[in-house]
Write an enzyme that holds these catalytic residues in place. Structure first.
Site, PDB file in Angstrom:
ATOM      1  N   TYR A   9       0.813  -1.218   0.000  1.00  0.00           N
ATOM      2  CA  TYR A   9       0.000   0.000   0.000  1.00  0.00           C
ATOM      3  C   TYR A   9       0.848   1.271   0.000  1.00  0.00           C
ATOM      4  CZ  TYR A   9      -4.543  -2.241   0.567  1.00  0.00           C
ATOM      5  OH  TYR A   9      -5.693  -2.962   0.359  1.00  0.00           O
ATOM      6  N   ASP A  37       2.756 -34.541  13.772  1.00  0.00           N
ATOM      7  CA  ASP A  37       1.854 -35.653  13.477  1.00  0.00           C
ATOM      8  C   ASP A  37       2.573 -36.652  12.573  1.00  0.00           C
ATOM      9  OD1 ASP A  37      -0.294 -34.602  14.894  1.00  0.00           O
ATOM     10  OD2 ASP A  37      -1.191 -33.632  13.140  1.00  0.00           O
ATOM     11  N   GLU A  67       4.518 -29.360  16.388  1.00  0.00           N
ATOM     12  CA  GLU A  67       3.650 -28.902  15.295  1.00  0.00           C
ATOM     13  C   GLU A  67       2.396 -28.188  15.776  1.00  0.00           C
ATOM     14  OE1 GLU A  67       0.787 -30.724  11.763  1.00  0.00           O
ATOM     15  OE2 GLU A  67       2.268 -32.028  12.693  1.00  0.00           O
TER      16      GLU A  67
END
EC number: 5.6.2.2
Length: 382
Positions: A108, A254, A202
């Site tokens: 911007y 995981d 995680e």
């Protein structure tokens, strides 16, 4: 296996003057070419898979030496050439003034209509972000060293004193939420460290479980929760804690292709950010779990989840988790026998195992038995 802090391998010192010097050298090169009546250009290291390779000795995914030349007097290049100069000037101002801007703010702040035309300098952030990445590759500096940051993600908990500007605090005294890792960690210092290793986790839920069970204090561990794929700030922090402070890094995700990919990016780097692997990746990192072997070792067969997608032996396959597993099987950095075994078992069994599945044993099992035993016995994957 007793984990302990090793000797530092490198010492990072952020020097804004070096960043300014690189910017000015590049700008003077363009200026001299204009003065000489030449067609000014930038040499930009090429992005993409064709210019990425795995350095076996360094154990890192690296960017090759292919370059693309961006000319000013070329209709196809002129817009990006202009945008590059605009952002170079903006970065120079940020670094000189000691200010920081987000990627969105950088877009911007530099978007405006060019006088006498109906053309905007930038139409969308998808134009400014790649230019900032180009500058990283051309200058050989991190985006964060150019004072351009991304959103915060991830947090730290453990007995380590962090100096952030004029503030100094212990990351184990900030409540269970710990210290939120900022988009840039270049200015962070560590005056006092009372931990033996870093455990990268995680999920926030698992990190919270470990904190509640007093794991960081009992095991002298620093917990870093990545909250999914590790952000650049988190990966840079992990790198610095290992190479500058000598802390061993252990990763806990995981047991699925997504979690293993998270480990891969922390350890070897990523294809998209291959040009930053030497500053973001930590090849010495080890993996504690979850693994396919954990399923039988701890009697978790009844709490596994099916892999998502279509298997390779079915019509339309492979897709989803199966496709990612096959990709990982072919990664050069997963060619060792330990990882080949895990990936092939996942494909054969068609299952995944989450960290939270350990709660089936008991809430405290992960903190009092699973992690301490695996780490103590050295049951870690390379």
């Amino acid at each position: 296996m007793k984990l302990k802090r090793g000797k530092p391998k490198e010492k990072f010192s952020y020097d804004p003057q070096k960043v300014l010097k690189k910017l000015e050298d590049l700008a003077y090169k363009i200026l001299e070419e204009v003065k000489a009546g030449k067609n000014p250009y930038f040499d930009v290291p090429t992005r993409g898979l064709s210019n990425v390779y795995f350095d076996e000795e360094a154990r890192l995914i690296k960017l090759g030496d292919k370059l693309s030349r961006r000319y000013f007097l070329n209709v196809a290049h002129a817009r990006k050439f202009m945008q590059t100069l605009i952002l170079m000037a903006y970065v120079k101002r940020l670094v000189s003034e000691g200010k920081h801007a987000s990627l969105r703010e950088a877009y911007y702040a530099n978007k405006h209509t060019i006088p006498g035309t109906h053309e905007n300098t930038f139409e969308d952030q998808s134009e400014s972000d790649p230019i900032i990445e180009d500058l990283e590759r051309m200058l050989g500096v991190l985006r964060e060293e150019m004072h351009i940051t991304a959103d915060r993600r991830g947090y730290v908990y453990g007995d380590i004193v962090i100096k952030d500007g004029e503030d100094e605090f212990n990351a184990s005294k900030l409540g269970m939420g710990g210290w939120a890792v900022p988009g840039t960690v270049e200015h962070i210092q560590f005056p006092e460290i009372n931990v033996d290793y870093v455990l990268v986790v995680e999920t926030a839920a698992m990190a919270d479980r470990l904190i509640e069970e007093k794991y960081p204090k009992r095991e002298r561990a620093l917990i870093i929760a990545t909250q999914g794929q590790a952000s650049r700030g988190v990966r840079r922090l992990i790198h610095r804690l290992h190479y500058e402070e000598g802390l061993p890094i252990i990763v806990f995700t995981d047991g699925d292709p997504y979690g293993w990919y998270i480990y891969s990016t922390i350890k070897q780097g990523s294809i998209n950010l291959a040009y930053l692997s030497e500053k973001l990746a930590t090849p010495d990192a080890k993996f504690v779990g979850m693994t396919m072997d954990d399923i039988k070792e701890y009697g978790l067969e009844h709490v596994t989840e099916k892999l998502k997608g279509i298997p390779p032996d079915k019509k339309g396959g492979p897709t989803g988790d199966y496709k990612r597993l096959i990709e990982e099987l072919n990664y050069p950095w997963f060619q060792n026998k330990e990882w080949q075994r895990q990936l092939k078992l996942a494909l054969k069994w068609g299952v995944r195992i989450e960290q939270q599945a350990l709660a089936n044993k008991s809430l405290e099992f992960v903190a009092k038995e699973y992690l301490p035993e695996k780490i103590r016995e050295g049951k870690l994957l390379p």
